[in-house]
Design a protein around this motif. Structure first.
Motif: not given
Lengths: 233, 416
Positions: B21-34
């Motif tokens: 879940i953490l991996a998914i959360a970080l990737s989602v955060m990165l994508f939305l952050g970008v």
């Protein structure tokens, strides 16, 4: 009390395992009447697991009839057979019967989820869970506990409660006492039979332990009813 | 109850599930952050100049005019004459006009000559005005107001002397005309930060003793004499124009573009910024692609964890089968489980993103002059989140199909 109509009847069943490592099993005749408690004695490798799988319908015989509660399950589709198993048969395994992460209550209620007709017979599931636990000698505070925390003996009683809920006509038990010590074995069978007799449920138990024989109505030797073949078919 | 059991199974494997879940959360955060930084950068870019209706200069390309007049990139090939400037200023449609004269530099920073009106009229980030951080705006001929980056890079403070060079290379410095720093502007995140601003007359004053880009030998007019001279410029580089009303803008633009005396160009800053962004925008596509890949990686990671959990869960599946669950229930449970993990991951990523934004917003603003807005989710971002959950469910079908096959073969007799 006993009804002459057989709850379980196997006629001329012939099963060959698919694939080259051929293992075959033939059952010319096996019949269990309602309310009977039957011990099927056999050594390991005598085809007990295969026979139970045939009765439960997870494997299908090439020929012959496997009738549970008067219905031949060999002609059913696999999905119907899964549902039929949930409706008609209560199952107890040797060990690791329960979902360790789920509560005792959820474990006992699990078969009802897949068997609507059986669920209909249970007017009040939670009360039934309490009653069964009480009757099987389980303290009431375990009901909400995670099943994985219980002792092996308690887990087997929970499995018995799960098999008994909704009063299916047939209970199939695969060496349920082998993980218990002698005193607990006798006690376990006592509470199980008290319950099965109260509802005229047929119990078919498979074991290699002949000492259990005296507690059953009838004892059948595997070798008397089953013929296994090995090697090149 | 099945949902509760599926959740119970997830909780029982809390550590691996949490990592997934953490991996998914970080990737989602990165994508939305970008995504947020991208839209923030685009908005910041578009906000470089606002409140100006037209930019006028000698005829050239519209992007080029924008580049040198606003971004101080490149040079004007031609100037516009002071007469043209006055003609435009006299037009009825013109509310205000600010002249800009470029071409000189101080170290690596451009020097811009303008009038005091520039500080009133130049707006950025939807209507924000320039403000003075230290000192005051220039009010003497030899006063210079410098941008925040200039002050920081060169270590200048108020009242320091500053020498302005002609042209962009520093080999011919106007050493004879030292300026004084009157004030330093607040950081804006616009090219103003990198500009030395002097008066229009000052630009003329620098060039009093110069002809054709070289100092006239032996001639050095003293500042006092220069103060007495007429420093009316002959030409300026560009002008920022405000029209009297929205409707007048296009008429004014056309009349300037058709100005008979001199070939001029008037552009709408917003339109030219859009054109320019299209050129810069290729990089943003690359950014999106990379952060999209990160999400895909996280989902494949989840698929791998589900795969590796299948063996230890054979017993669990056999119990479900024995209780009458069809293989497709097993299949559905695994897909559901993956969807739940992806959903929790996506939501957690969202929370991390907003927490991160709240912390980082002022830091990014002061460090890069980039204002990342904290907005509610856009529709597009909601779709991204839904997409992650759906994609999670889809990739989990691969291990789910395997579990389906396994539970068909095992039936209820697994002995481990």
């Amino acid at each position: 009390m006993t009804n002459p109509a057989p709850v379980l009847e196997l006629n001329d069943v012939r099963y060959r395992r698919p694939g080259r490592a051929s293992f075959g099993l033939d059952v010319p005749k096996l019949s269990l009447t309602q309310g009977e408690t039957v011990l099927l004695l056999g050594e390991s490798g005598s085809g007990k697991s295969t026979l139970l799988s045939l009765i439960c319908g997870t494997i299908v015989a090439q020929s012959g009839a496997v009738c549970v509660a008067g219905t031949d399950i060999s002609s059913m589709s696999s999905g119907t057979r899964d549902r039929f198993r949930a409706e008609q048969i209560g199952l107890i395994f040797q060990q690791f019967n329960l979902l360790p992460f789920a509560s005792v209550r959820d474990n006992i209620l699990l078969p009802l989820r897949f068997a609507p007709d059986r669920a209909k017979r249970v007017a009040s599931p939670l009360e039934d869970v309490e009653r069964l636990c009480r009757d099987l000698g389980l303290p009431s505070d375990v009901i909400g506990a995670r099943a994985g925390l219980l002792s092996v003996g308690q887990q087997q009683r929970v499995a018995a409660a799960r098999a008994l809920i909704g009063t299916p006509p047939l209970i199939v038990a695969d060496e349920p006492t082998s993980s218990l010590d002698a005193a607990t074995q006798t006690a376990f069978l006592d509470v199980l039979f008290t319950q099965s007799r109260a509802h005229a449920t047929t119990v078919l138990m498979v074991s290699h332990d002949a000492r259990l024989a005296e507690q059953f109505d009838r004892v059948i030797q595997m070798s008397d009813i089953v013929k296994t073949t090995r090697g090149a078919a | 109850m099945i949902l509760r059991l599926a959740l119970g199974s997830l909780v029982a494997r809390a550590l691996t599930v949490a990592m997934t879940i953490l991996a998914i959360a970080l990737s989602v955060m990165l994508f939305l952050g970008v995504e947020k930084v991208r839209t923030g950068a685009k908005a910041s870019f578009a906000d470089t100049i606002s409140g100006t209706d037209l930019i006028v200069g000698a005829r050239t390309g519209s992007v080029q005019l924008l580049l040198y007049s606003v971004f101080r990139i490149g040079n004007a090939t031609n100037n516009m004459t002071w007469e043209s400037y006055q003609d435009i200023a006299a037009s009825d449609a013109v509310d205000w006009i600010v002249p800009i004269s470029l071409g000189d530099s101080h170290r690596q920073f451009r020097v811009m000559g303008t009038t005091g009106a520039f500080f009133e009229r130049y707006k950025y980030r939807s209507g924000q005005s320039l403000t003075v951080r230290d000192g005051a705006l220039m009010n003497d001929l030899f006063d210079a107001t410098i941008g925040a980056d200039v002050a920081e890079t060169l270590g200048y403070s108020v009242d320091d002397p500053i020498v302005v060079a002609h042209g962009l290379a520093s080999f011919s410095e106007h050493e004879d005309q030292p300026f004084r720093i009157s004030g330093i502007l607040e950081k804006t995140g616009t090219p103003v930060d990198r500009t030395v601003i002097v008066s229009l007359e000052a630009i003329e004053a620098i060039h009093v003793d110069w002809r054709s880009g070289a100092q006239i030998p032996g001639q050095a007019t003293s500042p006092d004499v220069i103060r007495q001279m007429d420093l009316q410029p002959q030409a300026i580089t560009a002008a920022l124009v405000g029209a009297t009303g929205r409707l007048q803008v296009f008429g004014l633009q056309r009349s300037i573009n058709e100005y008979a005396e001199e070939p001029l160009l008037a552009i709408l800053p917003g339109v030219a910024l859009q054109e320019l962004w299209q050129i810069v925008g290729i990089a943003e596509t690359a950014l999106i692609a990379v952060s999209g890949m990160v999400i895909v990686t996280a989902l494949i990671g989840m698929m791998a964890t589900i795969f590796s959990s299948l063996n230890e869960r054979r017993r669990e599946m056999a119990i479900f089968r024995a209780m009458g669950a069809r293989p497709r229930v097993i299949f559905a449970m695994l897909v559901l489980e993956a969807a739940v993990m992806a959903a929790i991951g996506a939501l957690l990523g969202l929370v991390l993103l907003y927490v991160g934004l709240f912390i980082a917003q002022p830091l990014i603003d002061s460090a890069f002059g980039l204002w990342v807005p904290i907005d509610p989710l856009s529709l597009r971002e909601v779709w991204v989140l839904i997409g992650v959950v759906v994609a999670g469910a889809i990739v989990s079908m691969v291990p789910a199909i395997r579990a389906y096959r396994m539970s068909l073969a095992d039936g209820m007799m697994v002995r481990i």
